[in-house]
Design a protein around this motif. Structure first.
Motif, PDB file in Angstrom:
ATOM      1  N   ASN A 256       0.804  -1.291  -0.040  1.00  0.00           N
ATOM      2  CA  ASN A 256       0.005  -0.011  -0.229  1.00  0.00           C
ATOM      3  C   ASN A 256       0.863   1.351  -0.041  1.00  0.00           C
ATOM      4  OD1 ASN A 256      -1.798   2.054   0.812  1.00  0.00           O
ATOM      5  ND2 ASN A 256      -2.980   0.505   1.779  1.00  0.00           N
ATOM      6  N   ASP A 257       0.993   2.093  -1.185  1.00  0.00           N
ATOM      7  CA  ASP A 257       1.869   3.135  -1.160  1.00  0.00           C
ATOM      8  C   ASP A 257       1.077   4.380  -0.207  1.00  0.00           C
ATOM      9  OD1 ASP A 257       3.553   2.218  -2.908  1.00  0.00           O
ATOM     10  OD2 ASP A 257       2.273   2.603  -4.899  1.00  0.00           O
ATOM     11  N   THR A 258      -0.125   4.609   0.054  1.00  0.00           N
ATOM     12  CA  THR A 258      -0.658   5.551   0.772  1.00  0.00           C
ATOM     13  C   THR A 258      -0.118   5.177   2.293  1.00  0.00           C
ATOM     14  OG1 THR A 258      -2.772   5.563  -0.658  1.00  0.00           O
ATOM     15  CG2 THR A 258      -2.913   6.519   1.748  1.00  0.00           C
ATOM     16  N   ALA A 259      -0.076   4.068   2.772  1.00  0.00           N
ATOM     17  CA  ALA A 259       0.603   3.846   3.805  1.00  0.00           C
ATOM     18  C   ALA A 259       2.033   3.987   4.184  1.00  0.00           C
ATOM     19  CB  ALA A 259       0.130   2.311   4.276  1.00  0.00           C
ATOM     20  N   ARG A 260       2.784   3.822   2.976  1.00  0.00           N
ATOM     21  CA  ARG A 260       3.999   3.929   2.880  1.00  0.00           C
ATOM     22  C   ARG A 260       4.441   5.602   3.122  1.00  0.00           C
ATOM     23  NH1 ARG A 260       5.166   0.036  -2.082  1.00  0.00           N
ATOM     24  NH2 ARG A 260       5.713  -1.947  -0.837  1.00  0.00           N
ATOM     25  N   SER A 261       3.486   6.419   2.369  1.00  0.00           N
ATOM     26  CA  SER A 261       3.570   7.920   2.509  1.00  0.00           C
ATOM     27  C   SER A 261       3.483   8.450   3.859  1.00  0.00           C
ATOM     28  CB  SER A 261       2.624   8.331   1.522  1.00  0.00           C
ATOM     29  OG  SER A 261       3.050   8.040  -0.022  1.00  0.00           O
ATOM     30  N   LEU A 262       2.278   7.824   4.491  1.00  0.00           N
ATOM     31  CA  LEU A 262       1.931   8.019   5.702  1.00  0.00           C
ATOM     32  C   LEU A 262       2.995   7.922   6.659  1.00  0.00           C
ATOM     33  CD1 LEU A 262      -1.793   7.197   5.662  1.00  0.00           C
ATOM     34  CD2 LEU A 262      -0.890   9.538   5.462  1.00  0.00           C
ATOM     35  N   HIS A 263       3.714   6.638   6.548  1.00  0.00           N
ATOM     36  CA  HIS A 263       4.829   6.403   7.361  1.00  0.00           C
ATOM     37  C   HIS A 263       5.875   7.011   7.440  1.00  0.00           C
ATOM     38  CE1 HIS A 263       7.220   3.313   9.385  1.00  0.00           C
ATOM     39  NE2 HIS A 263       8.218   3.713   8.504  1.00  0.00           N
ATOM     40  N   ILE A 264       6.208   7.595   6.160  1.00  0.00           N
ATOM     41  CA  ILE A 264       7.082   8.545   6.031  1.00  0.00           C
ATOM     42  C   ILE A 264       6.852   9.740   6.680  1.00  0.00           C
ATOM     43  CG2 ILE A 264       8.671   9.841   4.339  1.00  0.00           C
ATOM     44  CD1 ILE A 264       8.443   7.272   2.427  1.00  0.00           C
ATOM     45  N   GLY A 265       5.749  10.226   6.296  1.00  0.00           N
ATOM     46  CA  GLY A 265       5.158  11.716   7.020  1.00  0.00           C
ATOM     47  C   GLY A 265       5.310  11.751   8.553  1.00  0.00           C
ATOM     48  N   ALA A 266       4.805  10.580   9.048  1.00  0.00           N
ATOM     49  CA  ALA A 266       4.855  10.517  10.501  1.00  0.00           C
ATOM     50  C   ALA A 266       6.185  10.479  11.147  1.00  0.00           C
ATOM     51  CB  ALA A 266       4.102   9.138  10.894  1.00  0.00           C
ATOM     52  N   ASN A 267       7.210   9.965  10.351  1.00  0.00           N
ATOM     53  CA  ASN A 267       8.493  10.047  10.969  1.00  0.00           C
ATOM     54  C   ASN A 267       9.266  11.280  10.529  1.00  0.00           C
ATOM     55  OD1 ASN A 267       9.152   7.307  12.060  1.00  0.00           O
ATOM     56  ND2 ASN A 267       8.529   6.383  10.077  1.00  0.00           N
ATOM     57  N   ALA A 268       8.794  11.984   9.531  1.00  0.00           N
ATOM     58  CA  ALA A 268       9.254  13.260   9.203  1.00  0.00           C
ATOM     59  C   ALA A 268       8.867  14.164  10.417  1.00  0.00           C
ATOM     60  CB  ALA A 268       9.222  13.670   7.882  1.00  0.00           C
ATOM     61  N   LEU A 269       7.653  14.156  10.752  1.00  0.00           N
ATOM     62  CA  LEU A 269       7.079  14.821  11.693  1.00  0.00           C
ATOM     63  C   LEU A 269       7.719  14.429  12.874  1.00  0.00           C
ATOM     64  CD1 LEU A 269       5.242  17.015  12.653  1.00  0.00           C
ATOM     65  CD2 LEU A 269       3.290  15.348  12.855  1.00  0.00           C
ATOM     66  N   GLY A 270       8.001  13.485  13.354  1.00  0.00           N
ATOM     67  CA  GLY A 270       8.602  13.013  14.397  1.00  0.00           C
ATOM     68  C   GLY A 270       9.953  13.476  14.686  1.00  0.00           C
ATOM     69  N   VAL A 271      10.805  13.445  13.737  1.00  0.00           N
ATOM     70  CA  VAL A 271      12.174  14.209  13.553  1.00  0.00           C
ATOM     71  C   VAL A 271      12.050  15.549  13.894  1.00  0.00           C
ATOM     72  CG1 VAL A 271      14.249  14.683  12.201  1.00  0.00           C
ATOM     73  CG2 VAL A 271      13.267  12.326  12.284  1.00  0.00           C
ATOM     74  N   GLY A 272      11.035  16.216  13.283  1.00  0.00           N
ATOM     75  CA  GLY A 272      10.732  17.689  13.722  1.00  0.00           C
ATOM     76  C   GLY A 272      10.554  17.849  15.120  1.00  0.00           C
ATOM     77  N   LEU A 273       9.672  16.914  15.760  1.00  0.00           N
ATOM     78  CA  LEU A 273       9.192  17.439  17.153  1.00  0.00           C
ATOM     79  C   LEU A 273      10.618  16.785  18.045  1.00  0.00           C
ATOM     80  CD1 LEU A 273       5.855  15.549  17.088  1.00  0.00           C
ATOM     81  CD2 LEU A 273       6.392  17.978  17.500  1.00  0.00           C
ATOM     82  N   PHE A 274      11.256  15.900  17.472  1.00  0.00           N
ATOM     83  CA  PHE A 274      12.558  15.456  18.325  1.00  0.00           C
ATOM     84  C   PHE A 274      13.501  16.655  18.537  1.00  0.00           C
ATOM     85  CE2 PHE A 274      14.196  10.852  18.860  1.00  0.00           C
ATOM     86  CZ  PHE A 274      14.544  11.414  20.122  1.00  0.00           C
ATOM     87  N   GLY A 275      13.700  17.682  17.157  1.00  0.00           N
ATOM     88  CA  GLY A 275      14.278  18.759  17.061  1.00  0.00           C
ATOM     89  C   GLY A 275      13.626  19.748  18.233  1.00  0.00           C
ATOM     90  N   TRP A 276      12.411  19.842  18.209  1.00  0.00           N
ATOM     91  CA  TRP A 276      11.788  20.898  19.069  1.00  0.00           C
ATOM     92  C   TRP A 276      11.910  20.280  20.587  1.00  0.00           C
ATOM     93  CZ3 TRP A 276       5.801  21.308  19.903  1.00  0.00           C
ATOM     94  CH2 TRP A 276       5.384  22.556  20.384  1.00  0.00           C
ATOM     95  N   GLN A 277      12.048  19.154  20.756  1.00  0.00           N
ATOM     96  CA  GLN A 277      12.487  18.715  22.051  1.00  0.00           C
ATOM     97  C   GLN A 277      13.879  18.977  22.602  1.00  0.00           C
ATOM     98  OE1 GLN A 277      11.651  14.599  22.706  1.00  0.00           O
ATOM     99  NE2 GLN A 277      10.514  14.953  24.424  1.00  0.00           N
TER     100      GLN A 277
END
Length: 295
Positions: A256-277
């Protein structure tokens, strides 16, 4: 307040001891008892006056109330019991335990970036096949007996087919690009980024979530409360991103390519939140360093 509470305890117990008890009750008072029918030749049995017995019992109850109230004083005046500060956590609330959270989170940030790079490598390996197939469609036919483009050009020239020879020469850059992509795919397959990405992602979710919980627990052990703010909110959001990214994996395994895109998006957002932390956690780290003691 604690002394006043102790005094109130003593007064309440004293008031209870002075309360009139029911008469002729075997539990609360000694009523007048005279044993006359039993055998008593030396007349040891005497009549116990009711008032004397009640007065004696009243004095004993009052002493008991005062002793009970006095025994409560150490508990009421003890600051740890009165404030419910909790147990002594030892190393966990000292500088060693307090620095464990920031050190692990700095490591988790680097580990998260490494895991993301492995994920992109696996994605690259998976999509290289489509690129190679698209380039092969642009290649002219090499013929049945030609193993490569150079052999096909030589065969076309020997057959006197100048048109085919020109087409094959024009496709030499495409053939070189196909060779480079095939070599890259082979190297990626040897490195096995898919398995490494899966293993590191699982470990990241476990360790990251564990130490995201350990941080607030350590704060509560030291201060007796939490401090809601950007650092705490970013950490909570990061854990949610990890959970969401992990939830996409079953659908990703089914293509499922949609799930792959959401997976990448969630992890990219997580790295951003990590930087904020990291940015919001540095002032907290400075305070912890100043106010805690080794070990």
């Amino acid at each position: 307040r604690r002394i006043a509470l102790a005094f109130l305890t003593i007064q309440t117990a004293s008031a209870f001891s002075s309360t009139e008890r029911p008469k002729n009750h075997p539990k609360f008072g000694v009523t007048e008892q005279k044993i006359g029918a039993s055998f008593d030749p030396l007349e040891f049995t005497t009549t116990v006056p009711k008032k004397t017995a009640n007065a004696f019992e009243h004095g004993e109850m009052k002493k008991l109330a005062i002793i009970t109230g006095a025994s409560m004083l150490p508990l009421l005046t003890n600051s740890e019991v009165a404030n419910a500060a909790g147990p002594d956590w030892g190393l966990f609330e000292g500088k060693t335990g307090s620095l464990l959270h920031p050190v692990m989170m700095f490591g988790m940030l680097a580990y998260s970036i490494s895991t993301a790079l492995l994920g992109f490598q696996w994605r690259r390996q998976r999509t290289l096949g489509d690129e190679i197939s698209a380039l092969k469609k642009q290649m002219p036919s090499l013929g049945d007996n030609a193993g490569n483009i150079n052999a096909a050009i030589q065969a076309a020239e020997e057959a006197g087919d100048a048109s085919l020879s020109m087409k094959l020469r024009a496709a030499i850059p495409i053939d070189a690009q196909i060779g480079e992509l095939q070599k890259e795919r082979k190297e990626l397959a040897a490195a096995s980024p898919r398995d490494q990405h899966f293993s590191q992602g699982a470990l990241l979710a476990f360790l990251g979530t564990s130490f995201a919980i350990e941080g607030p627990l350590n704060t509560y052990a030291r201060a007796g409360k939490l401090f809601p703010g950007p650092h705490l909110y970013a950490g909570a959001g990061l854990v949610v991103c990890w959970a969401f990214a992990a939830a996409c994996v079953p659908a990703m395994q089914k293509g499922n390519d949609t799930a792959r895109s959401l997976h990448i998006g969630a992890n990219a957002l997580g790295v951003g939140l990590f930087g904020w932390q990291v940015v919001s956690g540095i002032p907290i780290l400075q305070k912890v360093w100043e106010k805690t003691q080794w070990p």
